[in-house]
Design a protein around this motif. Structure first.
Motif, PDB file in Angstrom:
ATOM      1  N   ALA A  74       0.591  -1.324  -0.111  1.00 57.60           N
ATOM      2  CA  ALA A  74      -0.049   0.202  -0.117  1.00 57.60           C
ATOM      3  C   ALA A  74       0.844   1.298  -0.135  1.00 57.60           C
ATOM      4  N   VAL A  75       2.020   1.224   0.898  1.00 61.72           N
ATOM      5  CA  VAL A  75       2.772   2.299   0.887  1.00 61.72           C
ATOM      6  C   VAL A  75       3.571   2.761  -0.447  1.00 61.72           C
ATOM      7  N   VAL A  76       4.277   1.617  -1.197  1.00 63.92           N
ATOM      8  CA  VAL A  76       4.720   1.843  -2.326  1.00 63.92           C
ATOM      9  C   VAL A  76       4.034   2.265  -3.446  1.00 63.92           C
ATOM     10  N   LEU A  77       2.651   2.214  -3.377  1.00 64.57           N
ATOM     11  CA  LEU A  77       1.746   2.429  -4.455  1.00 64.57           C
ATOM     12  C   LEU A  77       1.265   3.816  -4.318  1.00 64.57           C
ATOM     13  N   THR A  78       1.481   4.442  -2.845  1.00 62.27           N
ATOM     14  CA  THR A  78       1.138   5.893  -2.765  1.00 62.27           C
ATOM     15  C   THR A  78       2.180   6.705  -3.418  1.00 62.27           C
ATOM     16  N   PHE A  79       3.371   6.395  -3.662  1.00 62.48           N
ATOM     17  CA  PHE A  79       4.448   7.168  -4.159  1.00 62.48           C
ATOM     18  C   PHE A  79       4.330   7.938  -5.442  1.00 62.48           C
ATOM     19  N   THR A  80       3.450   7.113  -6.458  1.00 56.19           N
ATOM     20  CA  THR A  80       3.002   7.827  -7.724  1.00 56.19           C
ATOM     21  C   THR A  80       2.107   8.927  -7.285  1.00 56.19           C
ATOM     22  N   PRO A  81       0.911   8.501  -6.757  1.00 52.18           N
ATOM     23  CA  PRO A  81      -0.178   9.712  -6.762  1.00 52.18           C
ATOM     24  C   PRO A  81       0.318  10.794  -5.868  1.00 52.18           C
ATOM     25  N   LEU A  82       1.289  10.554  -4.909  1.00 51.78           N
ATOM     26  CA  LEU A  82       1.921  11.772  -4.284  1.00 51.78           C
ATOM     27  C   LEU A  82       2.586  12.659  -5.029  1.00 51.78           C
ATOM     28  N   ARG A  83       3.373  12.037  -5.929  1.00 51.31           N
ATOM     29  CA  ARG A  83       4.262  12.783  -7.152  1.00 51.31           C
ATOM     30  C   ARG A  83       3.307  13.670  -7.862  1.00 51.31           C
ATOM     31  N   VAL A  84       2.219  12.991  -8.472  1.00 51.21           N
ATOM     32  CA  VAL A  84       1.454  13.492  -9.207  1.00 51.21           C
ATOM     33  C   VAL A  84       0.806  14.922  -8.418  1.00 51.21           C
ATOM     34  N   LEU A  85       0.317  14.580  -7.354  1.00 51.60           N
ATOM     35  CA  LEU A  85      -0.618  15.519  -6.512  1.00 51.60           C
ATOM     36  C   LEU A  85       0.442  16.757  -5.964  1.00 51.60           C
ATOM     37  N   TRP A  86       1.488  16.488  -5.596  1.00 52.54           N
ATOM     38  CA  TRP A  86       2.326  17.572  -5.144  1.00 52.54           C
ATOM     39  C   TRP A  86       3.672  17.211  -6.033  1.00 52.54           C
ATOM     40  N   PRO A  87       3.850  17.767  -7.221  1.00 50.75           N
ATOM     41  CA  PRO A  87       5.142  17.202  -8.061  1.00 50.75           C
ATOM     42  C   PRO A  87       5.914  18.237  -7.468  1.00 50.75           C
ATOM     43  N   LYS A  88       6.116  19.176  -6.921  1.00 50.57           N
ATOM     44  CA  LYS A  88       7.350  20.057  -6.383  1.00 50.57           C
ATOM     45  C   LYS A  88       7.876  19.665  -4.880  1.00 50.57           C
ATOM     46  N   SER A  89       7.042  18.804  -4.538  1.00 52.94           N
ATOM     47  CA  SER A  89       7.448  18.413  -3.075  1.00 52.94           C
ATOM     48  C   SER A  89       8.707  17.484  -3.224  1.00 52.94           C
ATOM     49  N   LYS A  90       9.669  17.916  -2.445  1.00 55.41           N
ATOM     50  CA  LYS A  90      10.922  17.186  -2.322  1.00 55.41           C
ATOM     51  C   LYS A  90      10.903  15.756  -1.735  1.00 55.41           C
ATOM     52  N   LEU A  91       9.686  15.967  -0.868  1.00 59.11           N
ATOM     53  CA  LEU A  91       9.665  14.543  -0.170  1.00 59.11           C
ATOM     54  C   LEU A  91       8.960  13.572  -0.758  1.00 59.11           C
ATOM     55  N   LEU A 143     -14.605 -11.935  11.548  1.00 55.84           N
ATOM     56  CA  LEU A 143     -15.077 -10.555  11.441  1.00 55.84           C
ATOM     57  C   LEU A 143     -14.302  -9.581  10.552  1.00 55.84           C
ATOM     58  N   PHE A 144     -14.812  -8.512  10.090  1.00 54.20           N
ATOM     59  CA  PHE A 144     -14.174  -7.568   9.047  1.00 54.20           C
ATOM     60  C   PHE A 144     -13.038  -6.974   9.973  1.00 54.20           C
ATOM     61  N   PRO A 145     -11.772  -7.035   9.757  1.00 51.23           N
ATOM     62  CA  PRO A 145     -10.840  -6.644  10.171  1.00 51.23           C
ATOM     63  C   PRO A 145     -10.430  -4.915  10.026  1.00 51.23           C
ATOM     64  N   VAL A 146     -10.727  -4.222  10.761  1.00 45.60           N
ATOM     65  CA  VAL A 146     -10.761  -2.696  10.511  1.00 45.60           C
ATOM     66  C   VAL A 146      -9.337  -2.382  10.084  1.00 45.60           C
ATOM     67  N   GLN A 147      -8.413  -3.064  10.647  1.00 46.90           N
ATOM     68  CA  GLN A 147      -6.938  -2.463   9.975  1.00 46.90           C
ATOM     69  C   GLN A 147      -6.935  -2.465   8.388  1.00 46.90           C
ATOM     70  N   VAL A 148      -7.706  -3.142   7.884  1.00 43.64           N
ATOM     71  CA  VAL A 148      -7.458  -3.092   6.322  1.00 43.64           C
ATOM     72  C   VAL A 148      -7.946  -1.765   5.690  1.00 43.64           C
ATOM     73  N   LEU A 149      -8.911  -1.020   6.366  1.00 40.69           N
ATOM     74  CA  LEU A 149      -9.289   0.353   6.112  1.00 40.69           C
ATOM     75  C   LEU A 149      -7.882   1.243   6.201  1.00 40.69           C
ATOM     76  N   TRP A 150      -7.295   1.042   7.533  1.00 43.13           N
ATOM     77  CA  TRP A 150      -6.036   2.054   7.729  1.00 43.13           C
ATOM     78  C   TRP A 150      -5.020   1.557   6.665  1.00 43.13           C
ATOM     79  N   ILE A 151      -4.964   0.286   6.355  1.00 38.02           N
ATOM     80  CA  ILE A 151      -4.033  -0.066   5.184  1.00 38.02           C
ATOM     81  C   ILE A 151      -4.196   0.531   3.838  1.00 38.02           C
ATOM     82  N   PHE A 152      -5.279   0.068   3.417  1.00 37.70           N
ATOM     83  CA  PHE A 152      -5.739   0.457   1.903  1.00 37.70           C
ATOM     84  C   PHE A 152      -6.470   1.959   1.724  1.00 37.70           C
TER      85      PHE A 152
END
Lengths: 213, 323
Positions: free
Chosen positions: A58-75, A176-185
């Motif tokens: 989940a984390v590695v897949l956020t890298f691209t949208p983060l770059r698209v949304l904040w193209p100038k962000s050094k982070l 039962l539905f594991p709530v952590q899935v919502l936090w992760i994805f």
């Protein structure tokens, strides 16, 4: 911020972040024994490695949208240096998860649950693992060049499918539905929606800008 | 997998007073500092050790000895629990069921189609029944893990005899406690509460059906279902309803809690059966609790190894349909 950016750019720092979660099970098993873990330590290890694999994917897949949304962000730029490392990290934990499963349940149980009486959540997990395996192998420099940029990119879009399958796998492994899935994805899903909205807006703005120029 | 959307009248967990505040820790600490010391601490300690103390030490029942089976270490029996009223992680109940939830005094009610409806204090009931005995039983969870547990208690058949069912009584409906103030699971509504289980009358009078008031020679700890719980070793663990407050005799088959939650996954019978898989995992084998990392799995036995005692109950019944 500059310090944080420098830290994020450092490979050693990212390696440390990737390795540390793998050592965590030693704590409740050996350092401060927890009977609810000691009762079936392998199950704890199995769930833990699966959990870390999901988080890293989940984390590695956020890298691209983060770059698209904040193209100038050094982070965002710093994070995008580590796409391959974190992605392969996700695969490594998925592999450890599978090894823990085989150690605890044996190949016969896997064959039973995947083939004799197929269980959808087991098949979903196996498919997600297979995708990550293919993506990890094709991340070797030589193979990236051999496959070629666009084709490689299309192939690696399968990572999104792997994430969806991993979420399904995690949900249906529980009673039962594991709530952590919502936090992760959940954050990934939100970022992807924002990214699509942004890219649509950019595409709509482009012809106008050309006409004005 | 289940998704429950909270009802409009449900209070979010965040709005609930934390257990430690609710059970007025300051007062306890204040009493300690006053110098009441041990006496004060004894008065105010969690009631776990006071639950259903009658009859201990129990005599072992030679039909179910510990020599035939190797009991699981006590720390796992009392530290690895499914008791969703006190959290869904195995380690939760040991912590959350011992933050002021009172299991003493405890009243259990016999009701429904019986000639002798009654309410009993649990200790009085044990005396009336004629004391307790120890039986070492296998325990198989529907999640495909197993333990061996030395229970203390009495045959459910004795309680049925005490209630004296009318001829039209065909089933037992067992109900657990309902106390959202003490139970985080009931506040979160992670299941339909109070927890309900059921047995056919002939299952309830089978020699194996057991009401436990203790484990490992001591009164039941809260996390194991103090002060009195059902043990049906040929069935999956979720049939073993904990902390029973009411046993009603009925003419029709009661609907049990997990069957309401997921009817395609958890049936009324819940007999241990290696040939009928759970829809999401195999029931052919099981992990052994306390076996360590390299213990592997052992084959699951039909009726959890108790086919001699119970197979007759299910002659002519399609066990794949009646799971």
């Amino acid at each position: 911020m500059a310090f944080f950016e420098k830290l994020l750019r450092s490979k050693i720092f990212v390696w440390t972040l990737l390795v540390l979660p793998g050592l965590w099970p030693l704590w409740p098993i050996f350092v401060v024994p927890d009977p609810s873990v000691g009762a079936d330590p392998l199950k704890f290890i199995l769930h833990h490695f699966g959990f870390v694999a999901c988080v890293l994917l989940a984390v590695v897949l956020t890298f691209t949208p983060l770059r698209v949304l904040w193209p100038k962000s050094k982070l965002a730029q710093a994070l995008n240096r580590h796409r391959r490392l974190v992605g392969v990290g996700a695969f490594a934990y998925a592999l450890l998860h599978l090894i823990a499963y085989l150690l605890g349940n044996g190949l016969s149980t896997l064959v039973h649950d995947a083939y004799v009486v197929p269980k959808p959540f087991i098949l979903a997990g196996l498919t997600a693992f297979t995708i990550l395996l293919v993506l990890a192998i094709t991340s070797l420099h030589a193979l990236v060049r051999w496959i070629g940029g666009r084709r490689w990119k299309n192939l690696h879009r399968l990572a999104y499918l792997a994430a969806a399958l991993a979420a399904y796998h995690q949900i249906y492994a529980r009673k039962l539905f594991p709530v952590q899935v919502l936090w992760i994805f959940g954050p990934l899903a939100l970022l992807e929606i924002a990214r699509i909205v942004r890219q649509r807006a950019n595409a709509a703005a482009r012809p106008k800008a050309a006409a004005a120029g | 997998m289940l998704i429950r959307s909270p009802k409009s009248w449900e209070i979010p967990t965040s709005a609930v007073t934390s257990a430690s505040l609710y059970h007025d820790r300051p007062r306890r600490d204040f009493l300690r500092t006053l110098g009441l010391g041990l006496a004060g601490a004894a008065l105010l300690r969690p009631s776990a050790l006071l639950a259903a103390t009658a009859g201990f030490p129990a005599k072992g029942n030679p039909l179910y000895p510990g020599s035939a089976l190797k009991p699981t270490p006590e720390e796992y029996v009392t530290g690895y629990n499914n008791f969703y009223e006190f959290g869904t992680d195995k380690g939760d109940p040991k912590e959350l069921a011992n933050q002021g939830w009172k299991t003493d005094p405890w009243t259990i009610e016999l009701a429904g189609l019986v000639r002798s409806p009654a309410k009993f204090d649990v200790n009085e009931l044990v005396k009336k029944i004629g004391g307790i005995e120890e039986r070492v039983y296998r325990h198989r969870c529907v999640e495909a893990w197993s333990m061996v547990i030395p229970w203390d208690g009495f045959a459910l058949a004795k309680l049925v005899a005490l209630a004296d069912p009318k001829p039209e009584a065909k089933f037992l409906k067992l109900t657990s406690f309902n106390d959202p103030k003490s139970s985080i699971g009931q506040r979160d509504h992670n299941l339909n509460y109070p927890y309900v289980e059921g047995l056919r009358l002939d299952e309830a009078t089978n020699e194996l059906a057991f009401l436990a008031t203790g484990v490992y020679g001591k009164p039941l700890p809260n996390q194991n279902g103090a002060p009195i719980r059902l043990v049906t070793p040929w069935k999956y663990g979720f049939k073993g309803i904990k902390s029973i407050v009411r046993i009603e005799f009925t003419a029709t088959q009661p609907t049990n809690t997990w069957n309401i939650m997921a009817p395609s996954e958890y049936g009324f019978y819940a007999n241990v059966n290696p040939t009928v898989d759970h829809p999401r995992w195999s029931q052919a084998s099981e992990r052994i609790i306390g076996g360590g990392i390299f213990s592997g799995r052992q084959a699951t036995l039909m009726f959890n190894g108790y086919d001699k005692q119970v197979a007759g109950l299910y002659k002519g019944l399609d066990l794949a349909k009646n799971y």
